[in-house]
Design an enzyme around this catalytic site. Sequence first.
Site, mmCIF file in Angstrom:
data_model
loop_
_atom_site.group_PDB
_atom_site.id
_atom_site.type_symbol
_atom_site.label_atom_id
_atom_site.label_comp_id
_atom_site.label_asym_id
_atom_site.label_seq_id
_atom_site.Cartn_x
_atom_site.Cartn_y
_atom_site.Cartn_z
ATOM 1 N N PHE A 86 31.671 15.472 -3.495
ATOM 2 C CA PHE A 86 30.818 14.549 -4.257
ATOM 3 C C PHE A 86 31.332 13.109 -4.199
ATOM 4 C CE2 PHE A 86 30.688 18.683 -6.424
ATOM 5 C CZ PHE A 86 29.330 18.902 -6.505
ATOM 6 N N SER A 130 21.656 12.522 0.374
ATOM 7 C CA SER A 130 20.663 11.870 -0.498
ATOM 8 C C SER A 130 19.322 11.755 0.190
ATOM 9 C CB SER A 130 21.196 10.474 -0.841
ATOM 10 O OG SER A 130 20.188 9.697 -1.423
ATOM 11 N N THR A 132 17.766 9.295 0.254
ATOM 12 C CA THR A 132 17.713 7.943 0.800
ATOM 13 C C THR A 132 17.860 7.921 2.326
ATOM 14 O OG1 THR A 132 18.480 5.709 0.321
ATOM 15 C CG2 THR A 132 20.167 7.340 0.605
ATOM 16 N N TYR A 155 24.772 1.979 1.711
ATOM 17 C CA TYR A 155 25.004 3.259 1.017
ATOM 18 C C TYR A 155 24.334 4.394 1.779
ATOM 19 C CZ TYR A 155 24.181 7.102 -2.180
ATOM 20 O OH TYR A 155 24.084 8.373 -2.716
ATOM 21 N N LYS A 159 25.721 7.862 4.079
ATOM 22 C CA LYS A 159 25.316 9.269 3.881
ATOM 23 C C LYS A 159 24.882 9.880 5.214
ATOM 24 C CE LYS A 159 26.235 9.704 -0.335
ATOM 25 N NZ LYS A 159 27.240 10.645 -0.793
ATOM 26 N N ASN A 184 16.239 12.835 -7.231
ATOM 27 C CA ASN A 184 16.647 12.008 -8.380
ATOM 28 C C ASN A 184 17.158 12.882 -9.526
ATOM 29 O OD1 ASN A 184 14.686 10.334 -6.753
ATOM 30 N ND2 ASN A 184 15.348 8.794 -8.207
HETATM 31 P P1 NAD Z 1 29.466 9.615 -9.803
HETATM 32 O O1 NAD Z 1 29.850 8.209 -9.514
HETATM 33 O O2 NAD Z 1 29.188 9.992 -11.207
HETATM 34 O O3 NAD Z 1 30.577 10.612 -9.240
HETATM 35 C C1 NAD Z 1 31.373 10.305 -8.119
HETATM 36 C C2 NAD Z 1 32.825 10.569 -8.490
HETATM 37 O O4 NAD Z 1 33.631 10.296 -7.349
HETATM 38 C C3 NAD Z 1 33.311 9.669 -9.618
HETATM 39 O O5 NAD Z 1 33.933 10.480 -10.598
HETATM 40 C C4 NAD Z 1 34.299 8.728 -8.959
HETATM 41 O O6 NAD Z 1 35.351 8.371 -9.840
HETATM 42 C C5 NAD Z 1 34.769 9.550 -7.774
HETATM 43 N N1 NAD Z 1 35.188 8.768 -6.603
HETATM 44 C C6 NAD Z 1 34.525 7.736 -6.031
HETATM 45 N N2 NAD Z 1 35.211 7.278 -4.957
HETATM 46 C C7 NAD Z 1 36.330 8.064 -4.866
HETATM 47 C C8 NAD Z 1 37.431 8.094 -3.972
HETATM 48 N N3 NAD Z 1 37.554 7.207 -2.978
HETATM 49 N N4 NAD Z 1 38.396 9.028 -4.164
HETATM 50 C C9 NAD Z 1 38.296 9.912 -5.185
HETATM 51 N N5 NAD Z 1 37.286 9.926 -6.057
HETATM 52 C C10 NAD Z 1 36.311 9.002 -5.895
HETATM 53 O O7 NAD Z 1 28.229 9.961 -8.864
HETATM 54 P P2 NAD Z 1 27.224 11.189 -8.931
HETATM 55 O O8 NAD Z 1 25.933 10.709 -9.437
HETATM 56 O O9 NAD Z 1 27.887 12.351 -9.580
HETATM 57 O O10 NAD Z 1 27.044 11.458 -7.397
HETATM 58 C C11 NAD Z 1 27.834 12.432 -6.719
HETATM 59 C C12 NAD Z 1 27.458 12.403 -5.259
HETATM 60 O O11 NAD Z 1 26.065 12.633 -5.113
HETATM 61 C C13 NAD Z 1 27.719 11.064 -4.563
HETATM 62 O O12 NAD Z 1 28.187 11.340 -3.269
HETATM 63 C C14 NAD Z 1 26.356 10.417 -4.518
HETATM 64 O O13 NAD Z 1 26.261 9.527 -3.423
HETATM 65 C C15 NAD Z 1 25.467 11.620 -4.330
HETATM 66 N N6 NAD Z 1 24.088 11.424 -4.802
HETATM 67 C C16 NAD Z 1 23.872 11.057 -6.109
HETATM 68 C C17 NAD Z 1 22.569 10.877 -6.563
HETATM 69 C C18 NAD Z 1 22.301 10.432 -7.964
HETATM 70 O O14 NAD Z 1 21.175 9.988 -8.251
HETATM 71 N N7 NAD Z 1 23.227 10.569 -8.897
HETATM 72 C C19 NAD Z 1 21.489 11.056 -5.684
HETATM 73 C C20 NAD Z 1 21.754 11.429 -4.367
HETATM 74 C C21 NAD Z 1 23.062 11.614 -3.942
HETATM 75 C C1 WQD Z 2 13.562 5.122 -9.941
HETATM 76 C C2 WQD Z 2 12.292 4.323 -10.114
HETATM 77 C C3 WQD Z 2 12.522 1.981 -9.612
HETATM 78 C C4 WQD Z 2 15.232 1.004 -12.833
HETATM 79 C C5 WQD Z 2 18.296 5.628 -6.361
HETATM 80 C C6 WQD Z 2 19.012 5.431 -5.057
HETATM 81 C C7 WQD Z 2 19.005 6.697 -4.272
HETATM 82 C C8 WQD Z 2 19.527 7.874 -5.094
HETATM 83 C C9 WQD Z 2 18.876 7.963 -6.427
HETATM 84 C C10 WQD Z 2 21.799 8.223 -4.579
HETATM 85 C C11 WQD Z 2 12.082 3.310 -8.997
HETATM 86 C C12 WQD Z 2 12.189 2.180 -11.064
HETATM 87 C C13 WQD Z 2 14.384 1.689 -12.006
HETATM 88 C C14 WQD Z 2 14.685 -0.011 -13.673
HETATM 89 C C15 WQD Z 2 12.510 0.463 -12.789
HETATM 90 N N1 WQD Z 2 20.913 7.778 -5.354
HETATM 91 N N2 WQD Z 2 13.063 1.426 -11.970
HETATM 92 N N3 WQD Z 2 13.340 -0.233 -13.616
HETATM 93 O O1 WQD Z 2 15.521 4.071 -6.544
HETATM 94 O O2 WQD Z 2 14.636 6.441 -6.495
HETATM 95 O O3 WQD Z 2 16.976 6.037 -6.079
HETATM 96 O O4 WQD Z 2 18.930 6.694 -7.074
HETATM 97 O O5 WQD Z 2 21.688 8.676 -3.485
HETATM 98 O O6 WQD Z 2 19.784 6.466 -3.156
HETATM 99 O O7 WQD Z 2 18.342 4.401 -4.341
HETATM 100 O O8 WQD Z 2 16.124 5.731 -8.369
HETATM 101 O O9 WQD Z 2 16.498 5.564 -10.785
HETATM 102 O O10 WQD Z 2 16.983 3.531 -9.343
HETATM 103 O O11 WQD Z 2 14.631 4.230 -9.700
HETATM 104 O O12 WQD Z 2 11.302 0.220 -12.760
HETATM 105 O O13 WQD Z 2 15.399 -0.701 -14.418
HETATM 106 O O14 WQD Z 2 12.406 3.542 -11.318
HETATM 107 O O15 WQD Z 2 11.810 0.886 -9.082
HETATM 108 O O16 WQD Z 2 10.720 3.261 -8.739
HETATM 109 P P1 WQD Z 2 15.723 5.484 -6.834
HETATM 110 P P2 WQD Z 2 16.161 4.733 -9.604
#
Ligand code: NAD
Ligand code: WQD
Length: 355
Positions: A86, A130, A132, A155, A159, A184
């Site tokens: 993660f 993701s 994305t 970013y 990925k 999301n």
């Molecule tokens: P998060 O930031 O809450 O968790 C990531 C954790 O990794 C954190 O605890 C941080 O301290 C740790 N970390 C970061 N860089 C590090 C490093 N170099 N060494 C050790 N630890 C490190 O994020 P999350 O929302 O739990 O996301 C987890 C994974 O899922 C990420 O890879 C993120 O890109 C991916 N992801 C998240 C979402 C989302 O919307 N939350 C969506 C798609 C993908």
């Molecule tokens: C959701 C919707 C905004 C904030 C992001 C990353 C993506 C993934 C998930 C990691 C959009 C709208 C948001 C605000 C708003 N993360 N919005 N006002 O953009 O789908 O994805 O998080 O991989 O890579 O890009 O999620 O929660 O930022 O936005 O209107 O203050 O809410 O425009 O339509 P998003 P989000």
Amino acid sequence: METQKKILLTGGLGYIGSHTATVFADAGYDLIIIDNLSNSHEDTLEVLKKLCPSKIKFYDADLRNYEDIEKIFEKHALEIWFVLHFAAKKSVGESCQDPFLYYDHNINGSINLLQAMEKTGVKNIIFSSSATVYDSENILPPFTEGDRTRTINPYGTTKLMIEQLLRDMVMHKWFNAIALRYFNPIGAHPSHEIGENPKGIPTNLLPFILRVVEGKIDKLEVFGDDYDTPDGTCIRDYIHVMDVAEAHFAAARYLHERNLVNETSDMYTAEPIFETVNVGTGYGKSVAEMIAIVENVVDTEVPHVVVGRRSGDTPVSLANPLKAKKLFNREAKRTIMQAVEDARNYLQITKKISE
Ligand code: NAD
Ligand code: WQD
């Protein structure tokens, strides 16, 4: 499933990692967590120890320091059944301002992790990718795993590059890898003791709205209401974080049942496997609908104002969730209303709004 083996989670104190930790712990697995606490809080470890029936060994370590990571793997390699990766930086905007930071954490961190795994013979990994990565400007939703990928920010590029790196590890180094492409994730653990609590002001929609509800921020800015969607605001595939967490367990079980790896040695019983799999529901909610759901849950209006579009936003992002169903027999079970209630309860009960 194998019970004496352990699961190693990088970023296991973060939002999705901590929820996934509880799922594997509930299934009887001991956990090893590596996290540098850059976007998480040490008290999450104490809460996890309380919630999880199994043992947790924590390393405050940074994936960018190869020696530290290698030492951890040398110590635990024989016990590790799966690595759940993660740890990453995850803010799109920040990645555009500081691409090197993102390449450093996400790419260098992943290379170090895979190198330490390779050196110590640990070969099963599930990676947090993701939605994305999809070329959302040129493909039609719902997005299917075979659809074209293309990224428009550092970013997302990290990925996609890590997916490619994993594909190479599978082809040439006999790893087994599943890249889960989350859409999301929202919500919190049913105990409401862990949830989403990012450091600083959140950029994601639901955490932002909930801060508005708590009065920490005046109002939500809605980024555009002139999109080609029924109410003009963007549509996203929000999924309960516990459904995301359980998808990891289903992915691990899938690899296990395919009996791809003789777990205690370098003997392989079949071709190694690489899969990209969407983790979404297939259903979308617009920003306006999300505001209405929150208003319904908290029984008060959410102050908001429509502003211009946010650069890089795609109008509609939706998963085709059928591959997860087909491979893992796994589909999302919880509603968005439930996710919003859980996120809200978590913040209320723990009073956990980072300043
Ligand atoms: P998060 O930031 O809450 O968790 C990531 C954790 O990794 C954190 O605890 C941080 O301290 C740790 N970390 C970061 N860089 C590090 C490093 N170099 N060494 C050790 N630890 C490190 O994020 P999350 O929302 O739990 O996301 C987890 C994974 O899922 C990420 O890879 C993120 O890109 C991916 N992801 C998240 C979402 C989302 O919307 N939350 C969506 C798609 C993908
Ligand atoms: C959701 C919707 C905004 C904030 C992001 C990353 C993506 C993934 C998930 C990691 C959009 C709208 C948001 C605000 C708003 N993360 N919005 N006002 O953009 O789908 O994805 O998080 O991989 O890579 O890009 O999620 O929660 O930022 O936005 O209107 O203050 O809410 O425009 O339509 P998003 P989000």
